[in-house]
Design an enzyme around this catalytic site. Structure first.
Site, short mmCIF file in Angstrom:
data_model
loop_
_atom_site.label_atom_id
_atom_site.label_comp_id
_atom_site.label_asym_id
_atom_site.label_seq_id
_atom_site.Cartn_x
_atom_site.Cartn_y
_atom_site.Cartn_z
N TYR A 24 0.86 -1.18 0.00
CA TYR A 24 0.00 0.00 0.00
C TYR A 24 0.90 1.23 0.00
O TYR A 24 0.83 2.09 0.86
CB TYR A 24 -0.93 -0.03 1.22
CG TYR A 24 -2.11 0.93 1.14
CD1 TYR A 24 -3.23 0.61 0.38
CD2 TYR A 24 -2.09 2.15 1.82
CE1 TYR A 24 -4.31 1.47 0.30
CE2 TYR A 24 -3.18 3.02 1.75
CZ TYR A 24 -4.28 2.68 0.99
OH TYR A 24 -5.35 3.54 0.91
N HIS A 108 5.40 -3.62 -13.06
CA HIS A 108 6.69 -3.38 -13.73
C HIS A 108 7.24 -4.77 -14.09
O HIS A 108 7.05 -5.72 -13.34
CB HIS A 108 7.63 -2.63 -12.78
CG HIS A 108 9.01 -2.42 -13.33
ND1 HIS A 108 9.23 -1.97 -14.61
CD2 HIS A 108 10.23 -2.57 -12.77
CE1 HIS A 108 10.55 -1.86 -14.80
NE2 HIS A 108 11.17 -2.24 -13.70
N GLY A 134 2.66 6.78 -8.59
CA GLY A 134 1.42 6.35 -7.97
C GLY A 134 0.56 7.51 -7.47
O GLY A 134 -0.67 7.49 -7.62
P1 NDP Z 1 6.56 1.35 -2.65
O1 NDP Z 1 7.99 1.44 -2.24
O2 NDP Z 1 5.76 2.59 -2.54
O3 NDP Z 1 5.85 0.15 -1.83
C1 NDP Z 1 5.81 0.19 -0.47
C2 NDP Z 1 4.70 -0.70 0.01
O4 NDP Z 1 5.07 -2.08 -0.10
C3 NDP Z 1 4.42 -0.43 1.48
O5 NDP Z 1 3.04 -0.55 1.71
C4 NDP Z 1 5.21 -1.53 2.14
O6 NDP Z 1 4.67 -1.85 3.39
C5 NDP Z 1 4.94 -2.67 1.18
N1 NDP Z 1 5.88 -3.76 1.32
C6 NDP Z 1 7.24 -3.71 1.24
N2 NDP Z 1 7.75 -4.94 1.39
C7 NDP Z 1 6.71 -5.78 1.58
C8 NDP Z 1 6.60 -7.17 1.80
N3 NDP Z 1 7.67 -7.96 1.84
N4 NDP Z 1 5.35 -7.70 1.98
C9 NDP Z 1 4.27 -6.93 1.91
N5 NDP Z 1 4.30 -5.59 1.70
C10 NDP Z 1 5.53 -5.04 1.53
O7 NDP Z 1 6.48 0.71 -4.12
P2 NDP Z 1 6.05 1.45 -5.47
O8 NDP Z 1 4.60 1.72 -5.43
O9 NDP Z 1 7.02 2.53 -5.77
O10 NDP Z 1 6.36 0.28 -6.52
C11 NDP Z 1 5.58 -0.89 -6.55
C12 NDP Z 1 5.68 -1.51 -7.92
O11 NDP Z 1 5.14 -0.63 -8.90
C13 NDP Z 1 7.10 -1.80 -8.38
O12 NDP Z 1 7.08 -2.96 -9.16
C14 NDP Z 1 7.44 -0.60 -9.26
O13 NDP Z 1 8.42 -0.85 -10.23
C15 NDP Z 1 6.08 -0.36 -9.92
N6 NDP Z 1 5.87 0.99 -10.39
C16 NDP Z 1 6.03 2.02 -9.52
C17 NDP Z 1 5.78 3.30 -9.91
C18 NDP Z 1 5.77 4.41 -8.91
O14 NDP Z 1 5.12 5.39 -9.18
N7 NDP Z 1 6.40 4.35 -7.77
C19 NDP Z 1 5.41 3.62 -11.32
C20 NDP Z 1 5.14 2.44 -12.12
C21 NDP Z 1 5.42 1.18 -11.67
P3 NDP Z 1 5.47 -1.61 4.78
O15 NDP Z 1 4.68 -0.56 5.47
O16 NDP Z 1 5.41 -2.93 5.42
O17 NDP Z 1 6.88 -1.20 4.42
#
Ligand code: NDP
Ligand code: MG
Length: 339
Positions: A24, A108, A134
């Site tokens: 999230y 991705h 996002g």
């Molecule tokens: P984020 O770094 O924002 O994701 C963080 C989230 O992932 C937090 O809710 C975190 O929870 C959770 N998380 C981390 N590790 C785990 C785990 N082991 N199990 C469950 N939850 C976990 O990611 P992004 O949104 O930046 O990127 C996500 C995907 O989207 C990637 O594949 C990226 O390449 C792709 N993408 C991203 C873009 C962007 O705008 N950022 C654009 C297009 C694609 P916690 O609170 O536990 O840390």
């Protein structure tokens, strides 16, 4: 190239499924909230125990499960956790629990394209990748617009992956702007190249180098900030709205002449040759390997680079100047307490 819109999709395909969003963060909150607003009812957020994002998701009324529980419950699982941890997440939590014939989705292509994740053969594997941060995916949706999405199918044993993926893409707002069909390879390689050479790496290096050039030459840091950082948005808005020619129509003839005669000197043969080397490193898997190795040593260099960059004087000058422009903080896309 085929581009799909809302009218081409059947939203009921995603509405009739249990949909888990794992993570999230930047993408996760946007996918979940946009889907909810599109009428998708059975949404669960998969988060690890003690996750700092759980209160944010619960605050929006979502049910939160562990990634393993969410995988066992859902028909469609979107993995939007950081790329570098997805292999372990898949191998330990999702893979063993996913329902037979479920759809495993990514935003991705890195883990699938470079075979870091090898999903079970009965699973459908798709990608729905918004072409924007996002927070923008959420912000645009909330104002009635959308961010274009890429759709790719890696495996389709169920035979319906295209329709289901398109349905998901439209539920998160992609169908308002256009959903483009591509492959995992094309998305992965062009996405990495774009973010390294232009969107993140190239742009920030250009800004910082120009800022330092002015400040080292004795100009006021405030002047340098406005010229090399603040105005980037004003120029990019014009390019975004109507292409490069639209921007050139709006700027002065003096600026336009400087653009044609000086710009190609900044991005000359040397920069172009480096772009080719960077692309080759992406294609060969070298970049993905370097990044995964960096993660195996606890991101030591990555964290140091993040800290050192955040301490650059341009950030301090910017913070002071932005405080004088309260409209910038209104309707902020990023609010770390909520998203
Ligand atoms: P984020 O770094 O924002 O994701 C963080 C989230 O992932 C937090 O809710 C975190 O929870 C959770 N998380 C981390 N590790 C785990 C785990 N082991 N199990 C469950 N939850 C976990 O990611 P992004 O949104 O930046 O990127 C996500 C995907 O989207 C990637 O594949 C990226 O390449 C792709 N993408 C991203 C873009 C962007 O705008 N950022 C654009 C297009 C694609 P916690 O609170 O536990 O840390
Ligand atoms: Mg990208």
């Amino acid at each position: 190239m085929r581009v799909y819109y809302d009218r081409d999709a059947d939203l009921n395909l995603i509405k009739s499924r249990n949909v888990a969003v794992i993570g999230y963060g930047s993408q996760g909150h946007a996918h979940a909230l946009n889907m909810k607003d599109s009428g998708v009812r059975d949404i669960a957020i998969g988060l690890r125990p003690g996750s700092s994002s759980a209160p944010k998701a619960e605050g929006e009324g979502f049910r939160v499960m562990s990634p393993a529980q969410a995988a066992a419950w859902a028909d469609f699982v979107m993995v939007v956790t950081p790329d570098e941890g997805q292999r372990r997440l898949h191998d330990e939590e999702l893979g063993p629990n996913l329902k037979d014939g479920a759809t495993l989705a990514f935003a991705h292509g890195l883990n699938i394209h470079f075979k870091l994740i090898e999903p079970r053969p009965d699973l459908n594997v798709v990608m729905v990748a918004p072409k924007g941060p996002g927070h923008t995916v959420r912000g645009e949706f909330a104002r009635g617009a959308g961010v274009p999405c890429l759709l790719a199918i890696d495996r389709d044993p169920g035979g319906q992956s295209h329709e289901i993926g398109l349905s998901y893409a439209c539920a998160i707002g992609g169908g308002r702007a256009g959903v483009i069909e591509t492959t995992f390879r094309e998305e992965c390689e062009t996405d990495l190249f774009g973010e390294q050479v232009v969107l993140c790496g190239g742009l920030t290096s250009l800004i910082v180098a120009a800022y330092e050039t002015l400040v080292e030459a004795g100009y006021a840091p405030e002047m340098a900030y406005f010229e090399t950082l603040h105005e980037v948005k004003l120029i990019v808005d014009l390019i975004y709205e109507g292409g490069i020619a639209n921007m050139r129509y709006s700027v002065s003839n003096t600026a336009e002449y400087g653009d044609y005669t000086r710009g190609p000197r900044v991005i000359g043969d040397e920069a172009r040759a480096e772009m080719k080397r960077i692309l080759a490193e992406i294609q060969s898997g070298r970049f993905a390997r370097d990044w995964m190795l960096e993660n195996e040593v606890g991101q030591t260099s990555f964290k140091a680079m993040r800290r050192r960059s955040a301490e650059h004087p341009i950030e301090e000058v910017g913070e002071r100047l932005r405080a004088m422009m309260p409209w910038i903080a209104q309707n902020r896309l990023v609010d770390k307490s909520r998203n």
